[in-house]
Design an enzyme around this catalytic site. Structure first.
Site, short mmCIF file in Angstrom:
data_model
loop_
_atom_site.label_atom_id
_atom_site.label_comp_id
_atom_site.label_asym_id
_atom_site.label_seq_id
_atom_site.Cartn_x
_atom_site.Cartn_y
_atom_site.Cartn_z
N GLU A 114 0.82 -1.23 0.00
CA GLU A 114 0.00 0.00 0.00
C GLU A 114 0.85 1.28 0.00
OE1 GLU A 114 -3.12 -0.68 2.97
OE2 GLU A 114 -3.86 -2.34 1.75
N GLU B 118 -4.40 -9.07 -1.21
CA GLU B 118 -4.86 -8.87 0.17
C GLU B 118 -6.34 -8.57 0.22
OE1 GLU B 118 -2.46 -6.27 2.88
OE2 GLU B 118 -4.42 -5.78 3.74
#
Ligand SMILES: *[C@@H]1O[C@H](CO)[C@@H](O)[C@H](O)[C@H]1NC(C)=O
Ligand SMILES: *[C@@H]1O[C@H](CO)[C@@H](O)[C@H](O)[C@H]1NC(C)=O
Length: 503
Positions: free
Chosen positions: A246, A349
């Site tokens: 991220e 994810e």
């Protein structure tokens, strides 16, 4: 003949498939496992020619229920029709799995050893879900009991004090090694860093909105190579990497481990530091997957990376997280795929409970969450994802531990005090893919005549057909799968159910 087949099916049923030890919880049914018992679906194979197998999990309580029927030459009148086109072939499947987080390991090793074994068999053994593609945080994530890196010695730019931690030795590596033994596959492992050591960063913290100090670009690349080497030395050879979990986390002040990378900095670091450093270490074989963030960062984040040939040469795929699936159209996946068709796209994810109010984000037994997951998996794969990797394989009843006080759901919930773990419906939902859609399967085109029936279809590596189907409707329906070569597979789908059809 028919009697013999039925008798065999009956014997098979009792010998190979264990019953769920069901318990009613606040949001629905879970299957309870402990040191003495754990349900396993067993080996569920393709049936013989002229027949097909339907495996069903439902809100009402079926868990991998297996039925085999003869193929028909005509469809059930008024059935929902799922039409396959075996000639219209798309991406090749890499795999399915979850993540070896510190919290997963900490919860599992707190169980009696027999229950630990049942846990790992449930996810990795051939009689379980057959997980084969797993993510490993490089040092800590928020799902750890403390923030840490592999070198917390201030200013150690030569990484003299770099070492693995007790979390690797106690929580990650033992589970990975046992999973490798149980798995019939070479499990594909990929690493993702959350944060560098604090002394490499502009803000001197594991969380918040820091980025790497420019003079740390090379030490940080060296650090990642050391991780790959250390895991390999421990018998956990890596298949891939994402350069950062991220990376746009620095745009706001994050409570959890974060290292920010603009797309332009990521491009420059990949081409001048990480890529050449991996190459020099003989690690170009590692699959490099960029972005590793939600749909809303696509395709913008990868454009500068793909457009620069010096950076692009190091990239094999795009990693995507699930959390904005319900807000951003899947068209961005198609756009990303079209930018560089030779690269793969992979979901890396997902977990339920993000962004919700309330203290505890575990919803024990929730079918709503299972349905949402399955809907996304079907949609993401129909838009080029080459698999799907879940986040924590286990958390505790409070959705942790998590050093940053986060609380999230997982397919298995562990209660160390009770010596039990609970398989949520989500666990079976993931298994409807991982157990049957084997690596090297290819997605084929499928279309249905009902909005409440969602499907994705595959050719397995031997050319047989696998269909995953989700019925979001409130009633039982007749379904016909038409494979366009004169075979009609007629069966019933219960209300609120997930099925895998093997033909
Ligand atoms: C790693 O190195 C640090 C600093 O030298 C040390 O405090 C720590 O105990 C070491 N950890 C392990 C698991 O060896
Ligand atoms: C970052 O972590 C520290 C503890 O290390 C904590 O005190 C702080 O509140 C965190 N920052 C944010 C933005 O949550």
């Amino acid at each position: 003949m028919r009697t013999i087949v039925l008798m065999l099916a009956f014997l098979w049923g009792i010998s190979a498939q264990d019953e769920c030890n069901a318990r009613q919880e606040e949001y629905g049914l879970v299957c309870v496992c402990d040191a003495s018992y754990c349900d396993q679906p067993g080996i569920i194979d393709f049936p013989e020619e002229g027949s097909f197998t339907v495996v069903t999990t439902s809100e009402e309580g079926l868990r991998f229920n297996v039925e085999t029927f003869p193929v028909s030459s005509e469809q059930t009148p008024d059935a929902v029709v799922v039409t396959l086109d075996r000639e219209d072939v798309y991406q090749t499947i890499i795999g399915f799995g979850g993540s070896f987080t510190d919290s997963t390991g900490l919860n599992v090793v707190g169980l009696p050893s027999e229950a630990q074994e049942y846990f790992l068999r449930s996810y990795f053994a051939p009689e379980g879900l057959g997980y084969n593609l797993c993510r490993i945080p490089i040092a800590g994530s928020d799902f750890s009991t403390r923030p840490y890196s592999y070198d917390d010695v201030e200013g150690d730019i030569d990484l003299v004090y770099w070492n693995l931690t007790m979390e690797d030795y106690n929580y990650k590596l033992p589970l990975i090694k046992r999973a490798q033994e149980l798995s019939p596959y070479q499990i594909k492992l990929f690493g993702s860093p959350w944060s560098s050591p604090t002394w490499m960063k502009t803000n001197g913290m594991f969380n918040g909105s820091g980025i790497l100090l420019k003079e740390m670009w090379q030490p940080w690349a060296n650090y990642i190579v050391k991780f790959v080497e250390a895991y390999e030395a421990e018998g956990a050879e890596l298949w891939g990497l994402t350069p950062q979990n991220e990376p746009l986390c620095y745009e706001s002040d994050w409570a959890i481990n974060c290292l920010g990378w603009s797309a332009e900095d990521m491009r420059d670091w990949l081409k001048t530091n990480l890529g050449p450093t991996l190459e020099a270490a003989g690690m170009r074989r590692l699959k490099m997957m960029v972005d590793d963030f939600n749909r809303d960062t696509l395709p913008s984040y990868v454009i500068p990376l793909f457009e620069d040939p010096e950076c692009d040469q190091y990239i094999d795929g795009t990693a995507v997280h699930w959390y904005s699936d319900k807000y951003v159209s899947a068209d961005v996946l198609d756009q990303t795929q079209a930018l560089s068709p030779e690269k793969f796209l992979l979901y890396t994810e997902a977990c339920q409970g993000v962004g919700e109010d309330g203290q505890y984000h575990v919803h024990l037994g929730s079918w709503t969450r299972t349905e949402e997951y399955t809907h996304s998996m079907i949609e993401d794969i129909n838009h080029y994802s080459a698999g799907w990797v879940d986040w924590n394989m286990a958390v505790n009843r409070l959705g942790g531990p998590n050093w940053a006080h986060g609380s999230l759901d997982a397919p298995i919930i562990v209660d160390i005090d009770a010596g039990e773990f609970y398989k949520q419906p989500m666990f079976y939902g993931l298994g409807h893919f991982s157990k049957f859609v084997l690596p090297e399967s290819q997605r084929i085109h499928s279309v249905t005549t009902s909005n409440s029936v969602e499907t994705v279809a595959f050719l397995d590596p031997t050319g047989r057909t696998v269909v995953v189907l989700l019925n979001t409707g409130d009633s039982e329906i007749d379904v016909t799968v038409n494979d366009n070569s004169g075979n009609f597979l007629n069966f019933k789908t219960p209300a609120k159910a997930i099925q895998t059809i093997l033909h």
